[in-house]
Design an enzyme around this catalytic site. Structure first.
Site, PDB file in Angstrom:
ATOM      1  CG  HIS A 145      -2.217  -0.834   1.062  1.00  0.00           C
ATOM      2  ND1 HIS A 145      -2.087  -2.225   1.428  1.00  0.00           N
ATOM      3  CD2 HIS A 145      -3.315  -0.543   0.511  1.00  0.00           C
ATOM      4  CE1 HIS A 145      -3.365  -2.706   1.195  1.00  0.00           C
ATOM      5  NE2 HIS A 145      -4.060  -1.881   0.554  1.00  0.00           N
ATOM      6  CE  LYS A 149      -4.054  -0.574   4.840  1.00  0.00           C
ATOM      7  NZ  LYS A 149      -4.977   0.119   5.579  1.00  0.00           N
TER       8      LYS A 149
END
Length: 247
Positions: A145, A149
């Protein structure tokens, strides 16, 4: 954009107005819905507004530390909630389940609202059932990701991992950075602005079987959240993707 089970003039409140919130707003309006309230960190008092209380459903995408409190504020106004926030379930999951099963509240929660991820999840479960018969294959999971995040592994990775563990007898649980053969290894990578990549690998001396879901953008997540809101309007309790999509 194809219209699926659209409820014209559904009233939606948005909790969280970052990139996902803005994308959800646009898709909801495109599908004929009305945004009656937008709540972000600087206007928390609007949870007490008549506009918020008038919503048929609230769509919540915020941080793990804020999600549970947001649910309680929405439930206090008897507003149903659709949420993609992760990281709150370990501490508050039992209480939220009780509120939805005994307290008459409604939460549609998913670690990932993408239709493609829902399909990928079904493939993952089916493949795990098959691979349970072939112990020569070891299995591992990796998620990638964007650098913003903070939690890991992703909620989607946890869901995928739990489904694998449930279907493969030789794996007792999952863990990060493990060398224990009885545990499913789950790795995470954070780089650039990657929306989300999830890969499951079954490796043996003879060959490698890989399945991957690679999101091109957040648009699929936002559309799925709006579809979930449309579903939630006429359903109650603790809801998940498996309720909406019967694979």
């Amino acid at each position: 954009m194809q219209r699926i089970n659209t409820f014209i003039d559904m009233k939606i409140a948005l909790i969280g107005y970052g990139k996902m919130g803005k994308m959800i707003e646009q898709i909801a309006r495109d599908r004929g819905h009305e945004i009656v309230s937008i709540i972000d960190i600087d206007n928390q008092q609007d949870f007490e507004s008549e506009a918020f209380a008038s919503a048929d459903v609230a769509i919540e995408f915020t941080a793990p530390q804020a999600a549970y409190g947001n649910y309680l504020k929405a439930f206090a106004k008897n507003v149903k909630v659709v949420s993609g926030s992760t990281g709150w379930m370990k501490e508050h999951g039992d209480d939220v389940k009780r509120l939805c099963t005994e307290g008459g509240q409604t939460l549609f929660w998913a670690s990932n609202f993408s239709i493609g991820v829902a399909i990928f999840g079904a493939v993952n479960r089916y493949l795990a059932k098959i691979m349970n018969q072939f112990p020569q294959y070891d299995v591992e999971l990796e998620e990638t990701h964007h650098v913003h995040k903070l939690d890991h592994p992703s909620g989607t990775a946890i869901t995928l991992a739990e489904d694998i563990v449930s279907n493969i007898d030789r794996k007792t649980n999952w863990a990060e950075e493990t060398t224990d053969a009885s545990l499913l290894r789950v790795d995470h990578i954070r780089r650039g602005e990657v929306p989300g990549i999830h890969t499951v690998r079954y490796d043996s001396e003879a060959d490698l079987i890989t399945i991957t879901h690679d999101a091109h953008s957040r648009k699929g997540f936002a559309l799925g959240a709006v579809l979930a809101a449309e579903y939630t309007v006429n359903h109650s309790g603790l809801l998940t993707i498996s309720d909406m999509f019967q694979f």
